[in-house]
Design a protein around this motif. Structure first.
Motif, PDB file in Angstrom:
ATOM      1  N   GLN A  92      44.063 118.656  63.951  1.00 46.01           N
ATOM      2  CA  GLN A  92      44.675 119.985  64.033  1.00 46.01           C
ATOM      3  C   GLN A  92      43.873 120.919  64.929  1.00 46.01           C
ATOM      4  O   GLN A  92      44.430 121.660  65.740  1.00 46.01           O
ATOM      5  N   ASP A  93      42.540 120.878  64.800  1.00 47.70           N
ATOM      6  CA  ASP A  93      41.703 121.753  65.623  1.00 47.70           C
ATOM      7  C   ASP A  93      41.767 121.350  67.086  1.00 47.70           C
ATOM      8  O   ASP A  93      41.758 122.213  67.974  1.00 47.70           O
ATOM      9  N   VAL A  94      41.827 120.037  67.349  1.00 53.29           N
ATOM     10  CA  VAL A  94      41.919 119.568  68.738  1.00 53.29           C
ATOM     11  C   VAL A  94      43.238 120.028  69.347  1.00 53.29           C
ATOM     12  O   VAL A  94      43.270 120.573  70.458  1.00 53.29           O
ATOM     13  N   ARG A  95      44.326 119.820  68.604  1.00 50.59           N
ATOM     14  CA  ARG A  95      45.630 120.261  69.117  1.00 50.59           C
ATOM     15  C   ARG A  95      45.648 121.774  69.313  1.00 50.59           C
ATOM     16  O   ARG A  95      46.227 122.279  70.278  1.00 50.59           O
ATOM     17  N   GLY A  96      44.982 122.498  68.396  1.00 53.95           N
ATOM     18  CA  GLY A  96      44.912 123.943  68.538  1.00 53.95           C
ATOM     19  C   GLY A  96      44.222 124.350  69.827  1.00 53.95           C
ATOM     20  O   GLY A  96      44.698 125.224  70.564  1.00 53.95           O
ATOM     21  N   ASP A  97      43.095 123.703  70.138  1.00 48.21           N
ATOM     22  CA  ASP A  97      42.385 124.024  71.377  1.00 48.21           C
ATOM     23  C   ASP A  97      43.213 123.657  72.603  1.00 48.21           C
ATOM     24  O   ASP A  97      43.199 124.370  73.620  1.00 48.21           O
TER      25      ASP A  97
ATOM     26  N   HIS B 235      50.026 111.981  68.626  1.00 51.16           N
ATOM     27  CA  HIS B 235      50.345 113.405  68.554  1.00 51.16           C
ATOM     28  C   HIS B 235      51.400 113.791  69.580  1.00 51.16           C
ATOM     29  O   HIS B 235      51.632 113.079  70.564  1.00 51.16           O
TER      30      HIS B 235
ATOM     31  N   ASP C  70      42.236 109.642  63.418  1.00 48.74           N
ATOM     32  CA  ASP C  70      42.649 109.994  62.062  1.00 48.74           C
ATOM     33  C   ASP C  70      43.589 108.920  61.531  1.00 48.74           C
ATOM     34  O   ASP C  70      43.971 108.002  62.246  1.00 48.74           O
TER      35      ASP C  70
ATOM     36  N   TYR D  66      45.809 126.404  72.996  1.00 45.18           N
ATOM     37  CA  TYR D  66      45.215 127.620  73.572  1.00 45.18           C
ATOM     38  C   TYR D  66      45.005 127.438  75.074  1.00 45.18           C
ATOM     39  O   TYR D  66      45.262 128.352  75.870  1.00 45.18           O
TER      40      TYR D  66
ATOM     41  N   HIS E 186      35.853 117.401  72.717  1.00 47.17           N
ATOM     42  CA  HIS E 186      35.693 117.031  71.311  1.00 47.17           C
ATOM     43  C   HIS E 186      35.145 115.602  71.163  1.00 47.17           C
ATOM     44  O   HIS E 186      35.207 115.025  70.075  1.00 47.17           O
TER      45      HIS E 186
ATOM     46  N   ALA F 190      46.198 118.193  57.240  1.00 50.49           N
ATOM     47  CA  ALA F 190      44.829 117.832  56.881  1.00 50.49           C
ATOM     48  C   ALA F 190      44.796 117.554  55.370  1.00 50.49           C
ATOM     49  O   ALA F 190      45.569 118.145  54.611  1.00 50.49           O
TER      50      ALA F 190
END
Length: 450
Positions: free
Chosen positions: A171-176, A200, A157, A179, A230, A165
């Motif tokens: 954001q989705d990668v960090r979210g996964d 990050h 990015d 989790y 990812h 965003a």
């Protein structure tokens, strides 16, 4: 599935293996250079692992033993059991246990085990009445992979510090990743985009020093594995791209005594106690030698240069981020701590925490005087002003740092004779290989010019 030789913690692990349908166990340990290793066994062998240990060839591990001394034994720590938050293509469930390494010839803990080195440092602190807490902030980059699945240095990015965003595509990668970490028992405090494109940070709560060192190894593994899902490559290399910020692992430290924070004093400057100031003095005194362990690669010193927010000068302060040690703001007495800003995420966390602890305790035991804090931006100082303030600089390269390590008996003793010798040997070899290599920068600059 129980045995009279099992501890209650081990019996609990066996029950959890059955409840969660675990197929394989990864018995994890770390070599001297900080690389996580593991031996995979069927889950049915878990009881044997706890009662007898699992044998492996130590001569194949960097810095362990010679071929004639190869048999070593892994003894799993049941308190480190965690189910891994991903499955392979056959949907097999695996779990992880971090192990202590034992020498089969002496039937004692192996002195070359980095986890033992940290345990020895913690024991020293305990003997003085202290519990050591630590909280690192390991930064990392996410890069695209090429068509063959190999890592590139193309950032995922174009975001910057705290961006949202659409600039921050991760954001989705960090979210996964979060989790996954939470599934393994982490308590994540925050995550955000860092200063550089593709960079990050995910912060998890502080814990005792040994658990935190275990968590750093786990964190790096989870980040890499989930990034790969990812089709991205996560790297903890300190400076993968020139002329932008590198990745650090700022480490927060505190000592507790009788349930109270020994670093806090309501009446002290910045609410720091005399114990904290002596601890700071110890780290400042041994900072050059510590650097070899906390910044252990040739690439580490591409980050430790003025102008990119990484510390270069041996000083401390409160809000001043140009200093090596910072005293962060704290809302409660329990949160009083110091932050060492020089370490990077390529370090072996067990060895890095061990040398920090020994250095700080040396300051306490020898009643070292803490210099005055420096509130000005040291990056703006010229050499004359730095001399006036008595501010020295960190080593400029790995070779200088290893030289400082070899001169510092306190830090060498912290590593122990086996790890100290093997670490110095490996790092001297790495630096010599770097010196005789010819970089692409040199080819581009000189090949056609001369």
């Amino acid at each position: 599935m129980t045995s009279e030789n099992l501890s209650s913690e081990a019996e609990g692990v066996l029950d959890e293996i059955e409840e969660k349908d675990v197929d394989f166990l990864r018995l994890q340990f770390t070599d001297i250079l900080g690389t996580v290793k593991n031996v995979s066994i069927p889950a049915e062998q878990a009881e044997k692992a706890f009662t007898e240990g699992i044998y492996f060839d130590g001569s194949s591990i960097d810095g362990f033993v010679r071929i004639q001394e190869s048999d070593m034994r892994l003894e799993p720590d049941p308190t480190t059991f965690a189910v891994l938050p991903w499955r392979n293509s056959e949907k097999v469930t695996s779990a992880r246990l971090i192990c202590d390494v034992h020498d089969t010839t002496t039937d004692k803990p192996f002195t070359g085990d980095p986890r033992l080195v940290l345990q020895d440092a913690i024991d020293r602190a305990n003997d003085l009445g202290y519990q050591v807490n630590a909280a690192p902030e390991p930064e990392f980059f996410l890069f695209e992979e090429d068509e063959n699945g190999n890592a590139t240095t193309t950032t995922h990015d174009s975001g910057g510090y705290f961006d949202l965003a659409p600039k921050d595509l991760a954001q989705d990668v960090r979210g996964d990743i979060i989790y996954g970490l939470e599934e393994m028992g982490f308590e994540v405090e925050a995550s955000h985009h860092e200063v550089a494109e593709g960079q990050h940070e995910i912060n998890f709560t502080y814990d005792d020093a040994l658990s935190t060192a275990d968590n750093v190894g786990t964190f790096r593994s989870v980040v890499r594995a989930i990034a790969a899902e990812h089709d991205l490559h996560a790297t903890f290399m300190p400076k993968p791209i020139p002329r932008i910020n590198g990745s650090g692992m700022h480490t927060h430290l505190s000592l507790f005594q009788d349930g109270e924070n020994a670093f806090h004093d309501d009446d002290g400057e910045f609410n720091l106690s005399e114990t904290a100031r002596k601890f700071i003095a110890g780290i400042l005194e041994h900072a050059p030698a510590i650097t070899a362990v906390c910044n252990p690669t040739v690439n580490s010193y591409k980050r430790l240069v003025p102008g990119y927010e990484a510390p270069v000068y041996i000083a401390w302060s409160d809000v001043n981020r140009s200093a090596l040690i910072r005293k962060p703001a704290a809302r409660t007495p329990a949160a009083s701590r110091i932050e060492l800003r020089s370490p990077d995420p390529s370090c072996n966390p067990y060895l890095a925490f061990a040398v920090m602890i020994h250095a700080g305790l040396d300051g306490i035991e020898n009643d070292l005087d803490c210099p005055d804090p420096v509130r000005e931006n040291i990056y703006d100082f010229d050499e004359e002003k730095r001399e006036e303030y008595g501010i020295d600089t960190l080593p400029e390269n790995l070779g200088e740092a290893v030289d400082e390590l070899e001169k510092d008996e306190v830090i060498l003793d912290a590593l122990g004779p086996h790890v100290g010798e093997k670490f110095v040997e490996a790092k001297n070899q790495e630096f010599q290989e770097y010196l005789v290599d010819v970089s692409q920068w040199e080819i581009d600059r000189y090949l056609e010019k001369y």
